[in-house]
Design an enzyme around this catalytic site. Structure first.
Site, PDB file in Angstrom:
ATOM      1  N   GLU A 185      15.468 -21.077  20.787  1.00  0.00           N
ATOM      2  CA  GLU A 185      15.556 -19.254  20.758  1.00  0.00           C
ATOM      3  C   GLU A 185      16.608 -18.355  21.703  1.00  0.00           C
ATOM      4  OE1 GLU A 185      13.694 -17.659  17.352  1.00  0.00           O
ATOM      5  OE2 GLU A 185      11.698 -18.467  18.242  1.00  0.00           O
ATOM      6  N   HIS A 187       5.835 -26.022  13.845  1.00  0.00           N
ATOM      7  CA  HIS A 187       7.218 -26.184  13.168  1.00  0.00           C
ATOM      8  C   HIS A 187       7.561 -27.389  13.902  1.00  0.00           C
ATOM      9  CE1 HIS A 187       7.385 -22.487  11.591  1.00  0.00           C
ATOM     10  NE2 HIS A 187       8.126 -21.788  12.541  1.00  0.00           N
ATOM     11  N   ASP A 219       3.080 -20.555  17.693  1.00  0.00           N
ATOM     12  CA  ASP A 219       3.849 -19.509  16.898  1.00  0.00           C
ATOM     13  C   ASP A 219       5.006 -20.934  16.417  1.00  0.00           C
ATOM     14  OD1 ASP A 219       4.920 -17.588  15.718  1.00  0.00           O
ATOM     15  OD2 ASP A 219       6.981 -17.541  17.275  1.00  0.00           O
ATOM     16  N   ASP A 257       5.535 -23.901   5.856  1.00  0.00           N
ATOM     17  CA  ASP A 257       6.150 -23.862   7.282  1.00  0.00           C
ATOM     18  C   ASP A 257       7.786 -23.835   6.962  1.00  0.00           C
ATOM     19  OD1 ASP A 257       7.466 -25.321   9.960  1.00  0.00           O
ATOM     20  OD2 ASP A 257       5.758 -25.922  10.244  1.00  0.00           O
ATOM     21  N   HIS A 258       8.626 -22.939   6.985  1.00  0.00           N
ATOM     22  CA  HIS A 258       9.661 -22.892   6.720  1.00  0.00           C
ATOM     23  C   HIS A 258      10.575 -23.840   7.177  1.00  0.00           C
ATOM     24  CE1 HIS A 258      11.192 -20.828  10.696  1.00  0.00           C
ATOM     25  NE2 HIS A 258      11.860 -20.400  10.193  1.00  0.00           N
ATOM     26  N   ARG A 301       1.184  -1.392   0.017  1.00  0.00           N
ATOM     27  CA  ARG A 301      -0.177   0.206  -0.129  1.00  0.00           C
ATOM     28  C   ARG A 301       1.111   1.996   0.092  1.00  0.00           C
ATOM     29  NH1 ARG A 301      -3.725  -1.688   5.569  1.00  0.00           N
ATOM     30  NH2 ARG A 301      -1.470  -1.612   5.876  1.00  0.00           N
ATOM     31  N   LYS A 323      11.294 -18.315  23.502  1.00  0.00           N
ATOM     32  CA  LYS A 323      12.844 -17.401  22.885  1.00  0.00           C
ATOM     33  C   LYS A 323      13.210 -17.002  24.160  1.00  0.00           C
ATOM     34  CE  LYS A 323       9.878 -15.474  19.878  1.00  0.00           C
ATOM     35  NZ  LYS A 323      10.592 -15.646  18.300  1.00  0.00           N
ATOM     36  N   LYS A 381       2.628 -18.397   7.142  1.00  0.00           N
ATOM     37  CA  LYS A 381       1.789 -19.522   8.332  1.00  0.00           C
ATOM     38  C   LYS A 381       1.753 -17.688   9.179  1.00  0.00           C
ATOM     39  CE  LYS A 381       4.199 -19.837  12.169  1.00  0.00           C
ATOM     40  NZ  LYS A 381       5.131 -18.842  13.026  1.00  0.00           N
ATOM     41  N   LYS A 419      14.297 -26.634   5.817  1.00  0.00           N
ATOM     42  CA  LYS A 419      15.765 -26.391   6.019  1.00  0.00           C
ATOM     43  C   LYS A 419      16.432 -27.940   6.074  1.00  0.00           C
ATOM     44  CE  LYS A 419      14.160 -23.871  10.130  1.00  0.00           C
ATOM     45  NZ  LYS A 419      15.884 -22.352  10.482  1.00  0.00           N
TER      46      LYS A 419
HETATM   47  P1  NDP Z   1       4.688  -7.664   8.170  1.00  0.00           P
HETATM   48  O1  NDP Z   1       3.628  -6.516   9.344  1.00  0.00           O
HETATM   49  O2  NDP Z   1       5.535  -6.187   8.392  1.00  0.00           O
HETATM   50  O3  NDP Z   1       3.247  -7.130   6.904  1.00  0.00           O
HETATM   51  C1  NDP Z   1       3.947  -7.114   5.559  1.00  0.00           C
HETATM   52  C2  NDP Z   1       3.057  -6.105   5.109  1.00  0.00           C
HETATM   53  O4  NDP Z   1       1.778  -6.158   4.828  1.00  0.00           O
HETATM   54  C3  NDP Z   1       2.846  -4.013   6.043  1.00  0.00           C
HETATM   55  O5  NDP Z   1       4.461  -4.085   5.531  1.00  0.00           O
HETATM   56  C4  NDP Z   1       2.116  -3.824   5.193  1.00  0.00           C
HETATM   57  O6  NDP Z   1       2.606  -2.963   4.181  1.00  0.00           O
HETATM   58  C5  NDP Z   1       1.639  -4.949   4.389  1.00  0.00           C
HETATM   59  N1  NDP Z   1      -0.188  -5.063   5.315  1.00  0.00           N
HETATM   60  C6  NDP Z   1      -1.102  -5.071   4.631  1.00  0.00           C
HETATM   61  N2  NDP Z   1      -2.527  -4.604   5.496  1.00  0.00           N
HETATM   62  C7  NDP Z   1      -2.246  -4.735   6.365  1.00  0.00           C
HETATM   63  C8  NDP Z   1      -2.670  -3.872   7.942  1.00  0.00           C
HETATM   64  N3  NDP Z   1      -3.865  -4.601   7.726  1.00  0.00           N
HETATM   65  N4  NDP Z   1      -1.454  -4.226   8.387  1.00  0.00           N
HETATM   66  C9  NDP Z   1      -0.548  -3.891   9.165  1.00  0.00           C
HETATM   67  N5  NDP Z   1       0.059  -4.972   7.159  1.00  0.00           N
HETATM   68  C10 NDP Z   1      -0.652  -4.602   6.615  1.00  0.00           C
HETATM   69  O7  NDP Z   1       4.896  -7.986   8.435  1.00  0.00           O
HETATM   70  P2  NDP Z   1       5.847  -9.599   8.313  1.00  0.00           P
HETATM   71  O8  NDP Z   1       6.305  -9.337   6.688  1.00  0.00           O
HETATM   72  O9  NDP Z   1       6.290  -9.675   9.259  1.00  0.00           O
HETATM   73  O10 NDP Z   1       4.953 -10.701   8.396  1.00  0.00           O
HETATM   74  C11 NDP Z   1       4.442 -11.223   6.972  1.00  0.00           C
HETATM   75  C12 NDP Z   1       3.983 -12.297   7.102  1.00  0.00           C
HETATM   76  O11 NDP Z   1       4.587 -13.053   7.310  1.00  0.00           O
HETATM   77  C13 NDP Z   1       2.816 -12.564   8.354  1.00  0.00           C
HETATM   78  O12 NDP Z   1       1.780 -13.523   7.852  1.00  0.00           O
HETATM   79  C14 NDP Z   1       3.565 -13.183   9.137  1.00  0.00           C
HETATM   80  O13 NDP Z   1       2.623 -13.665   9.564  1.00  0.00           O
HETATM   81  C15 NDP Z   1       4.208 -13.771   8.320  1.00  0.00           C
HETATM   82  N6  NDP Z   1       5.783 -14.379   8.978  1.00  0.00           N
HETATM   83  C16 NDP Z   1       6.687 -13.644   9.291  1.00  0.00           C
HETATM   84  C17 NDP Z   1       7.800 -14.057   9.581  1.00  0.00           C
HETATM   85  C18 NDP Z   1       9.128 -12.707  10.081  1.00  0.00           C
HETATM   86  O14 NDP Z   1      10.178 -12.957  10.725  1.00  0.00           O
HETATM   87  N7  NDP Z   1       8.685 -11.689   9.623  1.00  0.00           N
HETATM   88  C19 NDP Z   1       8.444 -15.137  10.014  1.00  0.00           C
HETATM   89  C20 NDP Z   1       6.954 -16.035  10.065  1.00  0.00           C
HETATM   90  C21 NDP Z   1       6.060 -15.908   8.993  1.00  0.00           C
HETATM   91  P3  NDP Z   1       1.645  -1.961   3.239  1.00  0.00           P
HETATM   92  O15 NDP Z   1       0.810  -1.104   4.852  1.00  0.00           O
HETATM   93  O16 NDP Z   1       3.087  -1.280   3.024  1.00  0.00           O
HETATM   94  O17 NDP Z   1       0.842  -2.508   2.578  1.00  0.00           O
HETATM   95  C1  BG6 Z   2       9.075 -18.523  13.146  1.00  0.00           C
HETATM   96  C2  BG6 Z   2       8.298 -17.903  14.034  1.00  0.00           C
HETATM   97  O1  BG6 Z   2       7.942 -19.728  12.466  1.00  0.00           O
HETATM   98  O2  BG6 Z   2       9.534 -19.060  13.183  1.00  0.00           O
HETATM   99  C3  BG6 Z   2       8.947 -16.357  14.797  1.00  0.00           C
HETATM  100  O3  BG6 Z   2       7.134 -17.515  14.149  1.00  0.00           O
HETATM  101  C4  BG6 Z   2      11.038 -17.395  14.833  1.00  0.00           C
HETATM  102  O4  BG6 Z   2       9.179 -16.325  16.188  1.00  0.00           O
HETATM  103  C5  BG6 Z   2      11.306 -18.294  14.206  1.00  0.00           C
HETATM  104  O5  BG6 Z   2      11.969 -16.745  15.527  1.00  0.00           O
HETATM  105  C6  BG6 Z   2      12.075 -19.133  13.813  1.00  0.00           C
HETATM  106  O6  BG6 Z   2      12.630 -19.643  12.984  1.00  0.00           O
HETATM  107  P1  BG6 Z   2      14.221 -20.269  12.773  1.00  0.00           P
HETATM  108  O7  BG6 Z   2      14.196 -20.499  11.297  1.00  0.00           O
HETATM  109  O8  BG6 Z   2      14.978 -18.944  12.795  1.00  0.00           O
HETATM  110  O9  BG6 Z   2      14.316 -21.313  14.111  1.00  0.00           O
END
Ligand code: NDP
Ligand code: BG6
Length: 526
Positions: free
Chosen positions: A245, A269, A264, A206-207, A67, A369, A177, A211
């Site tokens: 972690e 995992h 989580d 499921d990352h 956005r 954690k 996820k 691995k």
């Molecule tokens: P973010 O909170 O950083 O969101 C990603 C982007 O989604 C934002 O930059 C925003 O971009 C957009 N967005 C769209 N709708 C909304 C809303 N209602 N509220 C806030 N942001 C919104 O998330 P992450 O990048 O951390 O995670 C993305 C997905 O990946 C999630 O589903 C998360 O559960 C999953 N995930 C993340 C991990 C991580 O390490 N970060 C690990 C495992 C899973 P914009 O406003 O520009 O549209």
């Molecule tokens: C993500 C969890 O799925 O896995 C995080 O949302 C967690 O909370 C992460 O830290 C751990 O992944 P890794 O690959 O670093 O063990």
């Protein structure tokens, strides 16, 4: 003279992974939520890694959808920094980056706006037509989970899902996820997704499955004949799985405070690790054959009835502490965490699998954690010997054998067995035989996200979870979540940041006459 020919390793070339011969068809990867943390730290560095290694087709392109208004140039600049910072061990090759960056486009759009999706479709068609290729698309949902159904619906309305298509262009959907926050939301999400896409188009991430060391659990079990005969309740006393972690909730406080360790890590995992350790040999390595066997394990988990203090479960939260001379914040002081939150950052639990192979063998799981180290280990503890010969009084019991798979870090496999220490008297001591990936293989394992993105691009679903697996894992967890919800507590047991968890988790094993143990491998030398 004995034949001393060196043992040659046999190389199998899989559909994907390092050394893969197959490149995906020309395609566009569309990342929704591309301005977010996951895209920056994991996805774009992984895509670039694949590109630099020549694993993506020349007619690959990336559309970043979000956005926040941003130009292509600004996004490319941010991603170059991200790649330099987060890409695994690679330096950014200027020429490769230039060619890659040209194929990266930023598209501003609202997830709720049907016109934005129609415009996206038009962009995909236009680029494909210019390049004389089908408009194949891999849609990646990297937005917050509450937006998943909306984006899926909009893709369907814009005609971008192409469900049932037998010929290119194809569409596939990768979903991050968490997949649901409980059983009913997971079911609802599955229904939403399958209204728009066919199951074969859906890749639920499921990352952990990406691995290399996790995939190796199956190789260890089923490519060797010596383990299978003893991999059951006759020989195995219990199994310990630790997902520890050292980091805290980092920038993800608001998400984590609603999730907690059960949702989580345990639901996904941890359950996947249990499946891979406990499953029967699949009929083949085809995706559904493997997923069928995993789903059977999940369905055989003995339910833990809903209760205020569910039996065999410990939940706890990290408290502020000094670690290496520095004060580490407690969970309640983390950004985005609600005051007085009772979200668990640590779980220990005892799980039983009611099938012929595992009857009566406890699987002890723990994750948390801010623990003492970042480490994931699966340890198979074998039954003790009858202590009649060597474990006689005065000598103490002989320790049982342990086979440990170190998933991360210092990845490897260790077998612990007994040896007699040379000398006049018999002195039996445990010894460890170690295999370390880093010492044996020169090539570093690919990042999990590289492997998973490549597999999704190739349409290979084995390393992704099927809808029924996810629902089976939630079915097991749901009574526990219900018990927690129905019995609000004012605070949880705590553990100091940097420790190995709360005393209650030790008591869980002590009640069964056991204790947590990690099979430490010597850290690799430079
Ligand atoms: P973010 O909170 O950083 O969101 C990603 C982007 O989604 C934002 O930059 C925003 O971009 C957009 N967005 C769209 N709708 C909304 C809303 N209602 N509220 C806030 N942001 C919104 O998330 P992450 O990048 O951390 O995670 C993305 C997905 O990946 C999630 O589903 C998360 O559960 C999953 N995930 C993340 C991990 C991580 O390490 N970060 C690990 C495992 C899973 P914009 O406003 O520009 O549209
Ligand atoms: C993500 C969890 O799925 O896995 C995080 O949302 C967690 O909370 C992460 O830290 C751990 O992944 P890794 O690959 O670093 O063990």
């Amino acid at each position: 003279m004995a034949d001393e020919a060196p043992v040659k390793s046999k190389v199998f070339t899989l559909a994907s992974g390092p050394g893969a011969k197959v490149t995906p068809e020309p395609m566009t990867l569309v990342i929704f939520g591309a301005s977010g943390d996951l895209a920056r730290r994991k996805l774009v560095p992984a895509v670039y890694g694949l590109w630099q290694d020549g694993q993506l087709p020349p007619l690959f392109s990336l559309v970043a959808f979000a956005r926040h208004p941003k130009s292509d140039e600004a996004f490319r600049g941010e991603m170059r920094e991200a790649v330099a910072k987060f890409s695994r061990g690679r330096t950014v090759d200027a020429k490769a980056w230039e060619a890659f960056a040209e194929r990266v486009h930023y598209r501003v759009g609202d997830y709720d706006d049907p016109a934005a999706f129609r415009a996206l479709g038009a962009q995909l068609d236009r680029q494909a037509a210019e390049e004389h290729r089908p408009a194949n698309a891999l849609f990646y949902l990297a937005t917050p989970p509450q937006t998943f159904p909306l984006v899926v619906r909009r893709l369907g309305e814009a005609g971008l899902s192409r469900a049932g298509a037998q010929a290119p262009p194809w569409s596939r959907l990768v979903i991050e996820k968490p997949f649901g926050s409980d059983l009913s939301s997971a079911r609802a999400l599955n229904e939403e997704v399958l209204r728009v896409f066919d199951e074969r188009q859906v890749f639920r991430i499921d990352h952990y499955l990406g691995k290399e060391t996790v995939q190796n659990i199956l190789v260890l079990r089923f490519a060797n004949s010596i383990f299978e005969p003893i991999w059951n309740q006759k020989y195995v006393d219990h199994v310990q799985i630790t997902v520890a972690e050292s980091g805290g909730v980092e920038q993800r406080g608001p998400y984590y405070d609603h999730a907690g360790a059960l949702r989580d890590i345990v639901q996904n995992h941890m359950m996947q690790l249990v499946c891979l350790v406990a499953m029967e040999s699949p009929l083949s390595l085809a995706a559904d054959a493997v997923r069928d066997e995993k789903a059977k394990v999940l369905r055989a988990l003995r339910p833990i009835p809903a209760a205020c203090v569910p039996e065999g479960l410990v939940r706890a939260q990290y408290a502020a502490a000094e670690a290496r001379g520095k004060r580490v914040r407690g969970y309640l002081e983390e950004d985005g965490v609600a005051p007085g939150s009772v979200t668990e950052t640590y779980v220990a639990m005892k799980v039983l699998i009611d099938n012929w192979r595992w009857a009566g063998v406890p699987f002890y799981l723990r994750t948390g954690k801010r623990l003492a180290a970042r480490l994931t280990e699966i340890a198979i503890h074998f039954k003790p010997i009858p202590q009649v010969l060597f474990g006689a009084p005065g000598r103490g019991p002989v320790e049982p054998n342990v086979l440990a798979m170190r998933i991360q870090s210092n990845e490897g496999i260790t077998l612990r067995f007994q040896v007699n220490v040379p000398g006049p008297a018999m002195q039996i001591e445990p010894f460890q035989m170690d295999f370390g990936y880093a010492e044996v293989f020169e090539r570093a394992a690919p990042e999990a996200y590289e492997r998973l993105l490549l597999d999704a691009a190739l349409g290979e679903p084995t390393l992704f979870t099927r809808g029924d697996e996810i629902e089976a894992a939630w079915t097991f967890l749901q009574p526990i979540l219900d018990g927690v919800r129905q019995c609000p507590v004012r605070r949880l047991p705590s553990y100091p940041a940097g420790s190995w968890g709360p005393a209650e988790a030790d008591a869980l094993l002590e009640a069964d006459g056991r204790r947590w143990s990690l099979v430490r491998r010597p850290a690799k030398t430079a």
